[in-house]
Design a protein around this motif. Structure first.
Motif, PDB file in Angstrom:
ATOM      1  N   LEU B   8       0.822  -1.220   0.000  1.00  0.00           N
ATOM      2  CA  LEU B   8       0.000   0.000   0.000  1.00  0.00           C
ATOM      3  C   LEU B   8       0.852   1.265   0.000  1.00  0.00           C
ATOM      4  N   ASN B   9       2.187   1.120   0.101  1.00  0.00           N
ATOM      5  CA  ASN B   9       3.036   2.276  -0.200  1.00  0.00           C
ATOM      6  C   ASN B   9       2.957   2.609  -1.685  1.00  0.00           C
ATOM      7  N   ARG B  10       2.935   1.544  -2.498  1.00  0.00           N
ATOM      8  CA  ARG B  10       2.849   1.744  -3.946  1.00  0.00           C
ATOM      9  C   ARG B  10       1.438   2.125  -4.398  1.00  0.00           C
ATOM     10  N   CYS B  11       0.434   1.498  -3.785  1.00  0.00           N
ATOM     11  CA  CYS B  11      -0.962   1.665  -4.220  1.00  0.00           C
ATOM     12  C   CYS B  11      -1.332   3.140  -4.267  1.00  0.00           C
ATOM     13  N   GLN B  12      -1.916   3.559  -5.381  1.00  0.00           N
ATOM     14  CA  GLN B  12      -2.361   4.948  -5.475  1.00  0.00           C
ATOM     15  C   GLN B  12      -3.853   5.036  -5.765  1.00  0.00           C
ATOM     16  N   GLY B  13      -4.547   3.963  -5.472  1.00  0.00           N
ATOM     17  CA  GLY B  13      -6.006   4.007  -5.547  1.00  0.00           C
ATOM     18  C   GLY B  13      -6.568   4.090  -6.954  1.00  0.00           C
TER      19      GLY B  13
END
Lengths: 463, 75
Positions: B8-13
């Protein structure tokens, strides 16, 4: 190792022991195999479970959307390891290169990786901590037990400590329709990690979602009924909260006690290591056969003035584990430093909170996009004229840009005009971090060593 | 079953995963992602599509047979 083929021999038939079978331990093991380590690999873990992922434990699991028992980490490759689970490491003999286990067994190693992480700080009064209904949240078993209790529909939940974990628990409880009181010693939730300006937004979010938030108070005592179930909590302002579930979220303690007396440079702040994850001994000399990674490690970071950083972050555990594993089986000139920019996330009360850099090192904050009032914004933290961190509330897509500013030590306040000009923006203000001498929940980043602004070092021996 | 973790550091929605495998991934609020950390084999193909479609490659799934890597004695 010297160029006599000993490294090749070690890579072929050496023995590596990994103490700690969680995220960092598993990813390190996978990296070792990926990079061609063909010797024996032993994974030691104090919990009886194979490596599992912790972020869902305070979110999906408490919402009843996933079972705590079904959070095992995906495997990126086969690790072909000997697993010693359910037995904690109890001691280390550095001279004999052996790890002693709690059951008396000894495991010899040629190289050792320590990834024992942290554990939840328990409620300090043991008799009260034993009351039925008093929880901490760190492990899969903690989460499973708490989720069962929430499912049963308690009358009121009390969360002690409004750091990220405490706030996420409060959010999940409210989403389930449970009455929640949060007691926080500091002036606002998240204040230790993000400062008072952002903490005020976190407080508004909690109250808008119906949390009975009490700041600037401490819980002084927990009371049980005749059958040993918790029934109430006494607060330092003289009030009483009637509750049947109490969750103690007072931060974490590093699992280093087993190293006491070993001669390794390990203590309550973690295991000191160099930028290549090699652990220091108590003389300040770097070992060549013991490495550390994940929450338990603290290592100097070039972007933050070579201060020792220990980070309780998921991404740090992954990247540091990979670097430690690479360095364990490489020539000294092929080793790589751990330089990743710290980053973390939290989601609570419907808002996605993400951060890069080290906000808690900042003294000023500038709201560069969005607005505090809407709870949708991007805050940039400044320290002595440079950008040192950033936090996003539902603004995650912009963070890579700010990460670049941190990596290039860009000037603060930033020289660009802000994207959407709002009344909050443009001017930096005091980020309002609490006085470090006043106790609050700890930030998830702990700084040690000397200040980035002052590169002199004074050595004062204790004797 | 297939085990899942999202970085979720990478996840940008971007929510591509939530479109492609809605039984496994769902948006929670405007930007945050909630996912089931363990999906049934029946979701395997959708899950592979979701992982492949993620613009920031944040979805991590089992790359080896989960049962073959099972740890003896795990409770």
């Amino acid at each position: 190792m010297i160029g006599d083929g000993s490294l090749e021999r070690f890579r072929r038939e050496g023995r590596i022991v990994v103490v700690g079978a969680s995220l960092a331990g598993l990813r390190a093991a996978e990296t070792l195999r990926d990079k061609g380590f063909a010797g024996s690999l032993t994974m030691i873990g104090d919990e009886p479970h194979e490596p599992y992922d912790r972020p869902p434990l305070s979110k999906q699991v408490l919402l009843g959307k996933a079972a705590a028992e079904r959070t095992a980490l995906p495997r990126l490759r086969s690790v072909d390891a000997t697993w010693r689970l359910g037995v904690p490491a109890a001691g280390l003999d550095m001279a004999a290169r052996r790890v002693r286990l709690a059951d008396g067994d000894e495991v010899p190693y040629d190289r050792l990786l320590i990834a024992t992480g942290v554990r939840a700080h328990p409620w300090p009064r043991e008799a009260e901590a034993q009351l039925d209904g008093v929880f901490v949240l760190r492990t899969r078993d903690d989460s499973a037990a708490l989720a069962r209790r929430l499912e049963a529909g308690p009358k009121r939940v009390l969360v002690i400590g409004a750091g990220f974990t405490g706030s996420e628990i409060a959010s999940a409880c409210r989403e389930r329709g449970l009455a929640v009181t949060v007691a926080e010693r500091g002036a606002a939730p998240l204040v230790g990690a993000l400062g008072g300006v952002v903490g005020a937004v976190a407080a508004e979010m909690q109250r808008e979602h119906g949390v009975d938030l009490r700041c600037g108070v401490m819980v002084t005592a927990l009371e049980g009924d005749a059958s040993g179930r918790v029934r109430a909590a006494q607060l330092s302002d003289g009030s009483t909260v009637e509750t049947d579930v109490v969750i103690v979220s007072l931060g974490a303690t590093r699992n280093t006690e087993w190293l006491a007396g070993s001669g390794l440079g390990a203590g309550p702040r973690g295991i000191a290591c160099d930028a290549g994850c090699r652990a220091f001994d108590i003389r300040g000399i770097v070992t060549d056969d013991i490495y550390a990674a994940g929450d338990v490690a603290r290592c100097p970071h070039p972007l933050f003035g070579y201060q020792f950083l220990s980070l309780e972050h998921w991404g740090n555990a992954v990247s540091q584990a990979r670097i430690a594993a690479h360095n364990m089986i490489s020539e000294s000139t092929d080793r790589i430093p751990h330089m990743e920019v710290p980053a973390f996330w939290s989601s609570q009360f419907g808002v996605n909170i993400k951060s890069v850099g080290v906000p808690s090192l900042g003294t000023e904050i500038l709201i560069s996009q969005g607005s505090l009032k809407d709870h949708r914004f991007l805050g940039v933290y400044g320290y002595q004229g440079r950008v040192i961190g950033a936090v996003a509330f539902d603004h995650a897509r912009w963070l890579p840009f700010y990460q670049e500013l941190i990596e290039t030590t860009a000037p603060f306040p930033p020289s660009f005009p802000t994207v959407d000009r709002r009344s909050d923006g443009q001017r930096p203000i005091d980020a309002d971090f609490p006085d470090p001498s006043v106790p609050t929940h700890g930030p998830t980043v702990t700084l040690g060593g000397y200040s980035p602004a002052d590169r002199r070092m004074t050595f004062t021996p204790a004797h | 079953m297939v085990r899942i973790a999202v970085d979720l550091n990478r996840c940008q929605g971007y929510a591509q995963c939530a479109f492609l495998a809605p039984e496994v991934f769902a948006m929670h609020g405007e930007e945050a992602l909630l996912y089931d950390p363990e999906a049934d084999e029946a979701q395997g193909e959708k899950l592979a599509q979701a992982a492949a479609a993620c613009p920031v490659q944040a979805v991590v799934v089992d790359a080896v047979d989960a049962s073959a890597e099972a740890v003896p004695g795990d409770r």
